[in-house]
Design an enzyme around this catalytic site. Structure first.
Site, PDB file in Angstrom:
ATOM      1  N   SER A 121      21.786 -61.448 -67.331  1.00 43.62           N
ATOM      2  CA  SER A 121      20.398 -61.362 -67.769  1.00 43.62           C
ATOM      3  C   SER A 121      20.235 -61.693 -69.241  1.00 43.62           C
ATOM      4  O   SER A 121      19.116 -61.708 -69.750  1.00 43.62           O
ATOM      5  CB  SER A 121      19.856 -59.947 -67.506  1.00 43.62           C
ATOM      6  OG  SER A 121      20.738 -58.974 -68.024  1.00 43.62           O
ATOM      7  N   HIS A 142      19.629 -66.261 -62.730  1.00 43.81           N
ATOM      8  CA  HIS A 142      19.239 -64.886 -63.039  1.00 43.81           C
ATOM      9  C   HIS A 142      18.179 -64.408 -62.067  1.00 43.81           C
ATOM     10  O   HIS A 142      17.007 -64.764 -62.172  1.00 43.81           O
ATOM     11  CB  HIS A 142      18.729 -64.796 -64.487  1.00 43.81           C
ATOM     12  CG  HIS A 142      18.278 -63.425 -64.870  1.00 43.81           C
ATOM     13  ND1 HIS A 142      17.233 -63.193 -65.728  1.00 43.81           N
ATOM     14  CD2 HIS A 142      18.733 -62.200 -64.481  1.00 43.81           C
ATOM     15  CE1 HIS A 142      17.060 -61.898 -65.864  1.00 43.81           C
ATOM     16  NE2 HIS A 142      17.949 -61.275 -65.121  1.00 43.81           N
ATOM     17  N   GLU A 154      15.604 -67.330 -62.648  1.00 40.04           N
ATOM     18  CA  GLU A 154      15.735 -68.226 -63.800  1.00 40.04           C
ATOM     19  C   GLU A 154      16.986 -69.082 -63.614  1.00 40.04           C
ATOM     20  O   GLU A 154      18.054 -68.565 -63.286  1.00 40.04           O
ATOM     21  CB  GLU A 154      15.856 -67.428 -65.097  1.00 40.04           C
ATOM     22  CG  GLU A 154      14.585 -66.738 -65.524  1.00 40.04           C
ATOM     23  CD  GLU A 154      14.755 -65.962 -66.819  1.00 40.04           C
ATOM     24  OE1 GLU A 154      13.943 -66.156 -67.725  1.00 40.04           O
ATOM     25  OE2 GLU A 154      15.699 -65.145 -66.913  1.00 40.04           O
ATOM     26  N   ASN A 193      13.466 -62.069 -70.297  1.00 41.40           N
ATOM     27  CA  ASN A 193      13.929 -60.962 -71.123  1.00 41.40           C
ATOM     28  C   ASN A 193      13.661 -61.173 -72.607  1.00 41.40           C
ATOM     29  O   ASN A 193      13.517 -60.197 -73.351  1.00 41.40           O
ATOM     30  CB  ASN A 193      15.415 -60.701 -70.876  1.00 41.40           C
ATOM     31  CG  ASN A 193      15.639 -59.909 -69.601  1.00 41.40           C
ATOM     32  OD1 ASN A 193      14.833 -59.061 -69.239  1.00 41.40           O
ATOM     33  ND2 ASN A 193      16.720 -60.199 -68.904  1.00 41.40           N
TER      34      ASN A 193
END
Length: 293
Positions: A121, A142, A154, A193
């Site tokens: 992540s 991800h 992702e 993130n």
């Protein structure tokens, strides 16, 4: 490479179990590798419980549940992944461990076009691919928690990732798994993130400085901004240890003060208050087993 059908997953915690489940439900032959038999059995139980939950909610039928369970196998030897076309590592967010797993998997795969993917992540893919013999076959995929529910993945290519690998991975995600993909640059935190974690850390700092209670922070964002879940409940769901690991990776790359984990968050992790998976974080979860996933 022909259509991807044989999948390997390394790690059967919260994320690895979810990835293995969606692949099995999509008709793939899935081999899950864990560090020992106890961890493998725990992962198997986690996946079966999720499949049972999906049946109860009417998301899948009993027959589909049985077929998905039949497609799952478990092992404790990375060498058994040799025939896989795609292996996704989903171990804890620890850079040396992930680098080691990627290197081990790359060595055992017999198909020269087999893809090694990381569910990291936050860790740049170039760091993970550096120790692989075929860095062009390494990519970041991800997934988001809970994997069976969240539609996004992702896709992160490093400077060495082959365009062929990215195209095959995206095709598998969209056509086989029915996921939605976005492409992210190979920067710590990627897209989601990099936006989300500073927001979560700001909520922690608000509690740390006494400006508001966890309940009021979450209520404010849920009722005031129409967020489905407040930032501290979301941090508890992600796992406070994972939030710290992501923040540390982002801070190490950019030295942005907003990415630095607040002392309160570090102390909570040191105390073992990791959120929902341990039964206690910024909120209490008495239904939790008390064993980290």
């Amino acid at each position: 490479m022909s259509e991807i059908e044989r999948i390997g997953v390394v790690g059967a915690g919260q994320m690895g179990a979810g990835i293995a489940e969606v692949c099995a439900r999509a008709g793939c032959d899935v081999l899950v590798v864990e560090q020992d038999r106890a961890a493998a059995e725990s992962g198997r139980a986690r996946i079966l419980a999720s499949l049972d939950h999906a049946v109860r909610r009417g998301k899948i039928g009993a027959g589909e549940r049985e077929q998905a369970a039949w497609r799952l196998r478990f092992a404790v030897d990375v060498g058994e992944l040799a025939d896989r076309q795609l292996v996704i590592e989903a171990v804890i967010e620890d850079e040396p461990l992930k680098c080691d797993v990627v290197s081990q998997v790359d060595k055992v795969l017999t198909d020269p076009e087999a893809i090694v993917a990381s569910n990291t992540s936050s860790i740049p893919i170039m760091k993970l691919a550096h120790g692989a013999g075929r860095p062009g076959n390494v990519i970041g995929l991800h997934f988001f928690n809970p994997v069976p529910v969240m539609p996004l993945v992702e896709v992160i290519s490093s400077l060495t990732t082959s365009p062929r690998v990215r195209e095959q991975a995206e095709s598998f995600l969209t056509r086989t798994l029915g996921k939605r993909t976005i492409r992210a640059a190979d920067r710590s935190g990627f897209v989601v993130n990099a936006l989300l974690v500073p927001y979560l850390l700001a909520a922690v700092r608000m509690v740390e400085t006494g400006r508001a209670t966890p309940a009021d922070v979450d209520s404010g964002m849920e009722a005031g901004c129409a967020h489905p879940m407040g930032p501290l409940r979301l941090a508890d769901l992600i796992g406070l240890d994972t939030v710290v690991a992501i923040a540390e990776s982002m801070y190490a790359e950019d030295r942005e003060p907003l990415f630095a984990p607040p002392p309160l968050l570090r102390r909570m992790v040191q105390a073992g208050h990791l959120g929902r998976k341990t039964g206690r974080g910024f909120h209490a979860y008495p239904e939790a087993s008390g064993v980290p996933a």
